[in-house]
Design a protein around this motif. Sequence first.
Motif, mmCIF file in Angstrom:
data_model
loop_
_atom_site.group_PDB
_atom_site.id
_atom_site.type_symbol
_atom_site.label_atom_id
_atom_site.label_comp_id
_atom_site.label_asym_id
_atom_site.label_seq_id
_atom_site.Cartn_x
_atom_site.Cartn_y
_atom_site.Cartn_z
ATOM 1 N N THR A 78 5.413 -6.613 7.225
ATOM 2 C CA THR A 78 4.504 -7.212 6.252
ATOM 3 C C THR A 78 3.070 -7.229 6.732
ATOM 4 O O THR A 78 2.171 -7.500 5.948
ATOM 5 C CB THR A 78 4.933 -8.654 5.949
ATOM 6 O OG1 THR A 78 4.928 -9.396 7.161
ATOM 7 C CG2 THR A 78 6.293 -8.694 5.318
ATOM 8 N N ASP A 80 4.284 -10.993 -1.290
ATOM 9 C CA ASP A 80 3.614 -9.806 -1.815
ATOM 10 C C ASP A 80 2.968 -10.086 -3.164
ATOM 11 O O ASP A 80 1.900 -9.545 -3.484
ATOM 12 C CB ASP A 80 4.606 -8.649 -1.941
ATOM 13 C CG ASP A 80 4.867 -7.957 -0.619
ATOM 14 O OD1 ASP A 80 4.029 -8.084 0.286
ATOM 15 O OD2 ASP A 80 5.919 -7.304 -0.487
ATOM 16 N N ARG A 127 9.930 -7.848 4.102
ATOM 17 C CA ARG A 127 9.026 -8.158 2.996
ATOM 18 C C ARG A 127 9.632 -9.275 2.160
ATOM 19 O O ARG A 127 10.827 -9.328 1.928
ATOM 20 C CB ARG A 127 8.801 -6.916 2.144
ATOM 21 C CG ARG A 127 8.241 -5.726 2.905
ATOM 22 C CD ARG A 127 7.294 -4.943 2.017
ATOM 23 N NE ARG A 127 6.049 -5.652 1.856
ATOM 24 C CZ ARG A 127 4.962 -5.446 2.613
ATOM 25 N NH1 ARG A 127 5.000 -4.585 3.593
ATOM 26 N NH2 ARG A 127 3.862 -6.129 2.391
ATOM 27 N N ARG A 142 -0.266 -11.843 -2.509
ATOM 28 C CA ARG A 142 -1.256 -10.864 -2.026
ATOM 29 C C ARG A 142 -1.777 -9.996 -3.161
ATOM 30 O O ARG A 142 -2.973 -9.701 -3.248
ATOM 31 C CB ARG A 142 -0.610 -9.965 -0.968
ATOM 32 C CG ARG A 142 -0.446 -10.590 0.403
ATOM 33 C CD ARG A 142 0.336 -9.653 1.287
ATOM 34 N NE ARG A 142 -0.309 -9.451 2.565
ATOM 35 C CZ ARG A 142 0.192 -8.674 3.528
ATOM 36 N NH1 ARG A 142 1.334 -8.034 3.327
ATOM 37 N NH2 ARG A 142 -0.437 -8.538 4.670
ATOM 38 N N GLY A 184 9.216 -1.707 6.950
ATOM 39 C CA GLY A 184 9.296 -2.921 6.156
ATOM 40 C C GLY A 184 8.433 -4.041 6.668
ATOM 41 O O GLY A 184 8.534 -5.167 6.202
ATOM 42 N N ARG A 232 1.248 -5.051 -1.240
ATOM 43 C CA ARG A 232 1.619 -4.266 -0.056
ATOM 44 C C ARG A 232 0.471 -3.372 0.408
ATOM 45 O O ARG A 232 0.420 -2.996 1.576
ATOM 46 C CB ARG A 232 2.855 -3.415 -0.354
ATOM 47 C CG ARG A 232 4.123 -4.221 -0.577
ATOM 48 C CD ARG A 232 5.357 -3.340 -0.568
ATOM 49 N NE ARG A 232 5.333 -2.341 -1.622
ATOM 50 C CZ ARG A 232 5.776 -2.533 -2.863
ATOM 51 N NH1 ARG A 232 6.244 -3.724 -3.211
ATOM 52 N NH2 ARG A 232 5.756 -1.571 -3.754
ATOM 53 N N HIS A 233 -0.409 -3.014 -0.498
ATOM 54 C CA HIS A 233 -1.532 -2.135 -0.160
ATOM 55 C C HIS A 233 -2.866 -2.871 -0.296
ATOM 56 O O HIS A 233 -3.902 -2.246 -0.537
ATOM 57 C CB HIS A 233 -1.527 -0.900 -1.071
ATOM 58 C CG HIS A 233 -0.306 -0.046 -0.926
ATOM 59 N ND1 HIS A 233 0.871 -0.317 -1.592
ATOM 60 C CD2 HIS A 233 -0.065 1.059 -0.177
ATOM 61 C CE1 HIS A 233 1.776 0.586 -1.272
ATOM 62 N NE2 HIS A 233 1.248 1.433 -0.408
ATOM 63 N N SER A 234 -2.832 -4.177 -0.123
ATOM 64 C CA SER A 234 -4.036 -4.977 -0.366
ATOM 65 C C SER A 234 -5.181 -4.595 0.560
ATOM 66 O O SER A 234 -6.347 -4.582 0.143
ATOM 67 C CB SER A 234 -3.714 -6.463 -0.226
ATOM 68 O OG SER A 234 -3.152 -6.749 1.049
ATOM 69 N N ARG A 289 3.110 -6.597 -6.947
ATOM 70 C CA ARG A 289 3.590 -6.600 -5.563
ATOM 71 C C ARG A 289 3.181 -5.329 -4.842
ATOM 72 O O ARG A 289 2.951 -5.337 -3.628
ATOM 73 C CB ARG A 289 5.113 -6.793 -5.530
ATOM 74 C CG ARG A 289 5.527 -8.221 -5.889
ATOM 75 C CD ARG A 289 7.017 -8.452 -5.748
ATOM 76 N NE ARG A 289 7.780 -7.916 -6.868
ATOM 77 C CZ ARG A 289 8.611 -6.899 -6.799
ATOM 78 N NH1 ARG A 289 8.803 -6.268 -5.632
ATOM 79 N NH2 ARG A 289 9.271 -6.482 -7.855
ATOM 80 N N TRP A 290 3.081 -4.221 -5.576
ATOM 81 C CA TRP A 290 2.607 -2.982 -4.954
ATOM 82 C C TRP A 290 1.177 -3.182 -4.451
ATOM 83 O O TRP A 290 0.838 -2.777 -3.329
ATOM 84 C CB TRP A 290 2.652 -1.825 -5.949
ATOM 85 C CG TRP A 290 2.213 -0.524 -5.336
ATOM 86 C CD1 TRP A 290 3.012 0.428 -4.772
ATOM 87 C CD2 TRP A 290 0.853 -0.057 -5.182
ATOM 88 N NE1 TRP A 290 2.228 1.462 -4.283
ATOM 89 C CE2 TRP A 290 0.923 1.187 -4.518
ATOM 90 C CE3 TRP A 290 -0.383 -0.564 -5.533
ATOM 91 C CZ2 TRP A 290 -0.223 1.923 -4.220
ATOM 92 C CZ3 TRP A 290 -1.523 0.157 -5.225
ATOM 93 C CH2 TRP A 290 -1.437 1.396 -4.578
ATOM 94 N N GLU A 350 -1.331 4.322 7.361
ATOM 95 C CA GLU A 350 0.042 4.301 7.857
ATOM 96 C C GLU A 350 0.277 5.290 8.995
ATOM 97 O O GLU A 350 0.904 4.932 10.001
ATOM 98 C CB GLU A 350 1.003 4.534 6.697
ATOM 99 C CG GLU A 350 1.018 3.372 5.704
ATOM 100 C CD GLU A 350 1.837 3.670 4.473
ATOM 101 O OE1 GLU A 350 2.403 4.789 4.379
ATOM 102 O OE2 GLU A 350 1.927 2.789 3.593
#
Length: 385
Positions: free
Chosen positions: A384, A18, A13, A21, A382, A317-319, A313-314, A369
């Motif tokens: 991306t 991130d 990452r 995003r 990890g 990561r979950h966009s 950034r969180w 996930e």
Amino acid sequence: MTPNEASGPVTPRFAGVDLLRGLSILSVVLLHLWLRMYFAGFQLDQHILPRLQYILFRNGGNGVTLFFAVSGFLITLTSLRRFGGLENMRPATFYRIRFARIAPLLLSLLAILSVLHLTHAAGFRVKGTTLPLALFSAFTFHLNWLEAIKMHSYLPANWDVLWSLSVEEMFYVFFPLVCLLAFRLPRGRWIFLTILTTFIILGPLARSVLPANDMWRDTSYLASMDGIALGCLTALLTNHLAKRPIRPALLIALNVIGAATILWIIIWPRYTWMRPFGRSGIAESTLALGACLIMFATVLRPRRGRPWTAPIRWYGRHSYEVYLTHEFLIVWGTMLYAKIHRGPLLLWFLAIPLLTAPLGWLTARYLSEPMNRRLRGAAPPGSTV
């Protein structure tokens, strides 16, 4: 097959990526909330200055442009590291990994939307076309064409966001095939670069000269592909220079220039003195280029993200999860506000976007996930993409 080819953590990452995003998905969420409230008769004109309102709530289209550039960059960089070069591309492996990441949530979303349509749920009933045709367009990556060319209007909430997936998925379909064919020809690398350059040139033309209507101007394949192509070229350059010394001052300067370019595009609307710039179709390409400068500098000079950027950034990561689920909260949240009409409107504009985070987390934790790990055979925590 190399050990990392199928599932290894080939790309760590990067905080800057991130962050891009996260800003992209938040801008989309805020635009959709603003639109939903606006058409329901609830406006922020008495609460926020017009220019600030524009910056916060009217940049969703720019957010999608940023994400196209990020997608092209990450897919190319990950493929370079996973396969040891684009000339070694294995389409079956590429498609399996993309299917594992995209399909579980997409199929679940379409099932839920079908049930909501069939039960006549307010805000989710398909109009202007049939449910089978809407499903077929989503499965065959031409929902953008269905809306812009056939319907001349948008599908209901949660359907309409799939137009950008149609563009990305078409890119996913052809990317490994183009790599496989181009690099088998003499001067294959130059052929591949020429293809990417052609898309970059055609992008502004598709937005300014070629569009059949205003919707197709923003959602056509060519109108979106220049950002993806710029991301691909940036990944190739990044990978080429990864082991060469580059002065940190230069990378810092590129980061600053990239950020300034993005701010310039999002702060000044195109209907002011930037109107010729926007009408030419170059504004979107410039925005994507700014993102590419940041990604290039970020990967070649990786840094830990600032603590204050962690929430954004969180979201980055979950966009994907937030993108496909946020409209549920926006539609029902707007309906609830219209019904009870309690509390400051600004509080609702804050609460609804914040609630997209737990919904996105639950979707990722218990659907995306686990299915991604199962379908890939292993999970790169990890990874991306």
